[in-house]
Design a protein around this motif. Structure first.
Motif, short mmCIF file in Angstrom:
data_model
loop_
_atom_site.label_atom_id
_atom_site.label_comp_id
_atom_site.label_asym_id
_atom_site.label_seq_id
_atom_site.Cartn_x
_atom_site.Cartn_y
_atom_site.Cartn_z
N LEU A 42 0.81 -1.22 0.00
CA LEU A 42 0.00 0.00 0.00
C LEU A 42 0.83 1.27 0.00
CD1 LEU A 42 -2.88 -0.77 2.52
CD2 LEU A 42 -2.96 -0.83 0.04
N GLU A 43 1.86 1.30 0.81
CA GLU A 43 2.58 2.56 0.96
C GLU A 43 3.98 2.32 1.53
OE1 GLU A 43 3.05 5.69 -0.08
OE2 GLU A 43 1.00 6.23 0.49
N HIS A 44 4.90 3.18 1.16
CA HIS A 44 6.23 3.16 1.77
C HIS A 44 6.38 4.40 2.63
CE1 HIS A 44 8.08 0.02 -0.90
NE2 HIS A 44 6.99 0.28 -1.53
N ALA A 45 6.94 4.24 3.81
CA ALA A 45 7.22 5.42 4.63
C ALA A 45 8.46 6.09 4.07
CB ALA A 45 7.43 5.00 6.07
N THR A 50 9.94 1.66 6.31
CA THR A 50 8.78 0.94 6.80
C THR A 50 7.78 0.85 5.65
OG1 THR A 50 9.15 2.34 8.72
CG2 THR A 50 7.34 0.81 8.86
N ILE A 51 7.12 -0.30 5.51
CA ILE A 51 6.13 -0.38 4.45
C ILE A 51 4.78 -0.82 5.01
CG2 ILE A 51 7.89 -0.92 2.72
CD1 ILE A 51 6.93 -3.75 2.67
N GLU A 52 3.73 -0.41 4.31
CA GLU A 52 2.40 -0.83 4.72
C GLU A 52 1.86 -1.78 3.66
OE1 GLU A 52 -1.94 1.02 6.03
OE2 GLU A 52 -0.83 1.90 4.37
N LYS A 54 -1.26 -4.91 2.67
CA LYS A 54 -2.61 -5.36 2.97
C LYS A 54 -2.67 -6.87 2.78
CE LYS A 54 -7.35 -4.25 1.85
NZ LYS A 54 -8.22 -3.46 1.00
N MET A 58 -6.74 -6.80 6.23
CA MET A 58 -5.98 -6.19 7.31
C MET A 58 -4.77 -5.42 6.77
SD MET A 58 -4.44 -8.51 10.24
CE MET A 58 -3.65 -7.95 11.69
N ARG A 59 -4.55 -4.26 7.33
CA ARG A 59 -3.37 -3.49 6.94
C ARG A 59 -2.29 -3.68 7.99
NH1 ARG A 59 -7.80 -1.33 5.79
NH2 ARG A 59 -7.97 -1.06 8.04
N ILE A 60 -1.08 -3.95 7.53
CA ILE A 60 0.01 -4.23 8.45
C ILE A 60 1.23 -3.40 8.08
CG2 ILE A 60 1.56 -6.03 9.30
CD1 ILE A 60 -0.72 -7.98 8.30
N ALA A 61 1.87 -2.86 9.11
CA ALA A 61 3.11 -2.11 8.88
C ALA A 61 4.27 -3.01 9.26
CB ALA A 61 3.12 -0.85 9.74
N LEU A 62 5.27 -3.07 8.40
CA LEU A 62 6.50 -3.76 8.78
C LEU A 62 7.73 -3.03 8.28
CD1 LEU A 62 6.30 -5.87 5.97
CD2 LEU A 62 5.38 -7.25 7.77
N ARG A 63 8.86 -3.41 8.87
CA ARG A 63 10.10 -2.75 8.49
C ARG A 63 10.76 -3.45 7.32
NH1 ARG A 63 12.88 -1.88 14.09
NH2 ARG A 63 11.87 0.04 14.71
#
Ligand SMILES: Nc1nc2c(ncn2[C@@H]2O[C@H](COP(=O)(O)OP(=O)(O)O)[C@@H](O)[C@H]2O)c(=O)[nH]1
Ligand SMILES: [Mg+2]
Lengths: 75, 715
Positions: A42-45, A50-52, A54, A58-63
């Motif tokens: 979904l998205e990169h910080a 960190t990336i998001e 799906k 469920m949406r999950i953030a991980l490194r």
């Protein structure tokens, strides 16, 4: 070998293998990230640290370090 | 729901039956809110995982039963990943309870059922609460609860904690299940696993093994490597024959899943069963949009470039509001306490008692209550952050940045909680898995200025800056506190808490519009706590400060001045003598002596003895800093007659560099007595408290010294 970290935004992939150590692997599994699961990026910080993603609904953030352990193939 | 009477804290009479319910579910599915809607309790509810970190019990009555419901921290699976998860796991395995209510989120059933499957192998009675059914309706998701009950062999009830739908049915189902025998769940596995189960069951049956649970249940638990089941069978004579069978069965299953981890294999088994159930019972009525509302909002709020500026803007607005809007009722509150003090004072004939009540208690409490409006705005801000789902986004945005300083992205949650109050913040550090990360976070939570410090900042910002600037100054104070915290974290990470990084995996909840009622309750509870503290603890502390600053009396000094005042040539000189009498009296009081004694220590920071005393009193609680200043400056007559508000007293008596140094100390040093106790408990030893005391004192003194001298140079 392609990992989740290599995926661009809006890319959809299927998980092939989790290369994580036991504990983290179980954590990922409990979040639904397991073999055969479909993942959408979904998205990169800032800095792609960190990336998001799906998984299911469920949406999950991980490194980056964790994303690198998830082997995937493009759908 | 009229017949449900809340009995929180009261003992149950013996006549009725008692049902003890364990409430289990994944994080953020509405467990706490569900309890709140059944009873009159006000458990903390928030839209992120890690709100409930400790178990809490709620009692209520329904029909002929007394209920005890235990709210447990959310857990994604039966693991001991974090402390909060350990709390839940230990409770479920070791404690005595009658039935489990498994709360699941109807809008995300498949993921939630993963935990459910594990619960079903636990040989306990289970009722499933399909929560958030209001949200499911909105999203066009229809769950066929009857069919689902039939498929998995456990009663499923549609409920909504938010609209209180189905709550009665849920409780009735709990009673029904309590009264009847346990149903065997219908969880089935793949053929390969079922074969192995059948073989073990056959073996147990052959030897007529005596057990409370069904053979199937025992077989599954054996295959899953369940420690308790293992231990039980280990001492049985059949073990020698059973063990080789088990080993072979496990390797068959692992082979089947091409994995060397039996837990992974079972997770995959559960997942495929759950997929099957969901496919049968869930119907998606509306066309699913390509992007959900949450994803659309996220496109803006966690934008790689704009995300962080937007967050900073929100923060800045909050402090701007805190000061601007908070200042409006201030004059009225101030005037009220002035009037109240005079009115009460007029009814007390005795000079000493009047001064104790008016200059001690009322001045002290008034100084603290003055800041209630600011506190309320800050609390509303935090409540919004917690309940909308934005909290996890900020953790996501800041994770990379935090990581550079050796902190975990999820540390953000305890740290933000710390802006409200350090005590819940210390507790919520439990969401961090690793003890090193947790300790590191515990050490720097104090750098996040808590609500009780806000009054000191507002006071000083108001005293030295124009109202237009004061809001910005507040923002700067908070941000620089947080920055100092990050630097401290880096220092600690490089020295005391060296070690490898922990993984960061976090759920990002759906955005939710917070209900006004919920915000109202959260803010009201916190505000009442602040007021209660002002009325009890602060009132007592103020009277103590008053006493210490009025005694011992010094008759020689008083007579001396009485003579001077009598012989004063004009009114002006008379006032001058009166003022210096009170100053001299204050200086020779107990408090004055303490202050004078410690003054040399604080002299390099430019503090006079009153500031030194206020800081020391602040070790008990930060509100005491303000109330002490209030009492000291109400007594000291060096405030001119017309304008005797504390803000004016501060700006007249304290130099700007000293004020800056004072703020820096307040920002960094030990939060308060109560927080220190919680810190010690959460850190796991008194030695950590002494580390914290040393660390914060040295940092506070050092930073204040630097700030004082730099400001002096610049002026
Ligand atoms: N729409 C809706 N929201 C709910 C419902 N139950 C809980 N919530 C929201 O879900 C979030 C998590 O609730 P909480 O009780 O803290 O979950 P817990 O972590 O399981 O205890 C909060 O934002 C609640 O407002 C429900 O039935 N309907
Ligand atoms: Mg909760």
């Amino acid at each position: 070998m392609k990992t989740l970290l290599d995926c661009k935004k809006a890319c959809r992939v299927k998980v092939l293998k989790l290369n994580a150590a036991r504990e983290l692997k179980q954590r990922l599994i409990s979040f639904g990230i397991m073999k055969e699961a479909e993942i959408e990026v979904l998205e990169h910080a800032p800095g792609k640290k960190t990336i998001e993603v799906k998984v299911g609904k469920m949406r999950i953030a991980l490194r980056d370090q964790e994303a690198e352990l998830i082997e995937v193939e493009k759908l | 729901m009229k017949e449900i009477v809340n009995m929180q804290g009261k003992a149950c009479p013996v006549i009725a039956n008692h049902i003890k319910v364990a409430l289990v579910g994944q994080p953020n599915v509405g467990k706490s809110m569900l309890i709140n809607s059944v009873s009159n309790s006000h458990l903390h509810v928030g839209n992120f995982s890690g709100v409930t970190v400790d178990k809490s019990e709620v009692l209520f009555d329904h029909k002929d039963y007394h209920f005890t419901v235990v709210d447990l921290p959310g857990t994604y699976a039966f693991t001991d990943y974090t402390i909060e998860e350990r709390v839940t796991h230990d409770y479920l395995c070791a404690e005595d309870y009658d039935i489990i209510i498994n709360v699941v989120d109807s809008t995300n059933l498949e993921k939630n059922l993963q935990l459910t499957s594990e619960l079903l192998t636990m040989s306990k009675k289970v009722v499933i609460a399909l929560n958030m059914s209001d949200e499911a309706d909105k999203e066009g998701i229809e769950v066929n609860a009857e069919y689902m009950s039939e498929l998995i062999g456990v009663e499923c009830i549609k409920v909504s904690a938010a609209t209180k739908l189905g709550i009665e049915e849920l409780i009735d189902a709990v009673i029904r299940n309590y009264e009847n025998d346990k149903n065997e769940s219908k969880l089935i596995f793949s053929e390969a696993v079922e074969e192995e189960i059948a073989q073990i069951v056959w073996y147990l049956d052959k030897h007529k093994y005596e057990a409370k649970n069904s053979y199937r249940n025992i077989a599954i638990n054996l295959l899953k490597n369940n420690k308790k089941t293992y231990a039980k069978l280990h001492d049985n004579p059949i073990w020698t024959e059973l063990q080789p069978i088990l080993i072979e069965a496990s390797s068959h299953i692992e082979l089947h899943h091409s994995s060397d981890d039996i837990k992974e294999a079972f997770a995959e088994e559960y997942a495929s069963f759950n997929r099957g159930v969901v496919a049968e019972v869930v119907e998606q009525k509306k066309q699913v949009e390509k992007k959900t509302l949450t994803e659309k909002i996220d496109n803006v709020l966690i934008h790689p470039i704009f995300g962080i500026p937007i967050f900073l803007f929100f923060m800045w607005s909050l402090f701007q509001l805190t000061f601007e809007v908070g200042a409006v009722p201030m004059d009225y509150i101030d005037a009220f306490f002035g009037w109240f003090g005079d009115a009460v004072g007029a009814t007390i004939p005795n000079d000493d008692v009047r001064s104790l009540i008016v200059d001690g208690m009322i001045a002290g409490v008034g100084a603290v209550v003055l800041f209630v409006p600011n506190i309320i705005i800050l609390f509303i801000g935090i409540a919004l952050l917690e309940s909308t789902g934005y909290m996890s986004r900020v953790a996501f945005l800041l994770d990379g940045f935090f990581h550079k300083f050796g902190l975990h992205g999820q540390s953000f949650i305890p740290l933000v909680t710390g802006f409200g109050c350090s005590i819940p913040a210390y507790m919520s550090a439990r969401i961090l898995k690793n003890d090193r990360d947790r300790l590191l976070t515990l050490f720097i939570i104090g750098f996040m200025s808590c609500g009780a410090r806000l009054p000191v900042y507002v006071l000083f910002a108001g005293a030295f800056f124009s109202p237009e600037m004061a809001g910005n100054i507040l923002f700067v104070i908070y941000i620089s506190g947080a920055m100092l915290g990050l630097i401290a974290a880096k220092v600690l990470k490089l020295t005391a808490f060296k070690g490898a990084d922990e993984p960061f995996v976090m759920e990002m909840p759906k955005y939710r519009l917070p209900s006004v009622k919920l915000i109202w309750h959260t803010v009201l509870t916190k505000t009442m706590m602040y007021l209660k503290k002002a009325g009890t603890f602060i009132a007592t502390a103020s009277m103590l400060i008053w006493f210490l600053s009025n005694y011992p009396h010094n008759s020689i000094l008083e007579e001396d001045y009485a003579y001077k005042i009598e012989n004063a040539i004009n009114q002006e000189e008379k006032v001058h003598f009166e003022n210096s009498l009170s100053t001299d009296l204050l200086e020779q009081s107990y408090l004055g002596r303490i202050g004078k004694f410690s003054e040399p220590i604080f002299a390099p920071l430019g503090f006079d003895w009153k500031m030194s005393v206020a800081l020391q009193a602040g070790l008990a609680a930060k509100e005491v800093v303000v109330s002490t200043l209030g009492v000291l400056y109400a007594l000291g007559a060096d405030v001119d007659e017309e304008n005797n508000s504390l803000i004016n007293a501060i700006s007249k008596n304290i130099s700007f560099p000293s004020a800056v140094a004072f703020i820096v100390v307040i920002m960094i040093y030990l939060p308060c007595l109560a927080a220190s106790i919680v810190f010690t408990r959460e850190a796991g030893g008194i030695k950590y408290f002494f580390y914290l005391l040393f660390f914060t004192s040295v940092a506070a003194y050092g930073m204040a010294f630097i700030a004082y001298n730099i400001t002096k140079m610049l002026m």
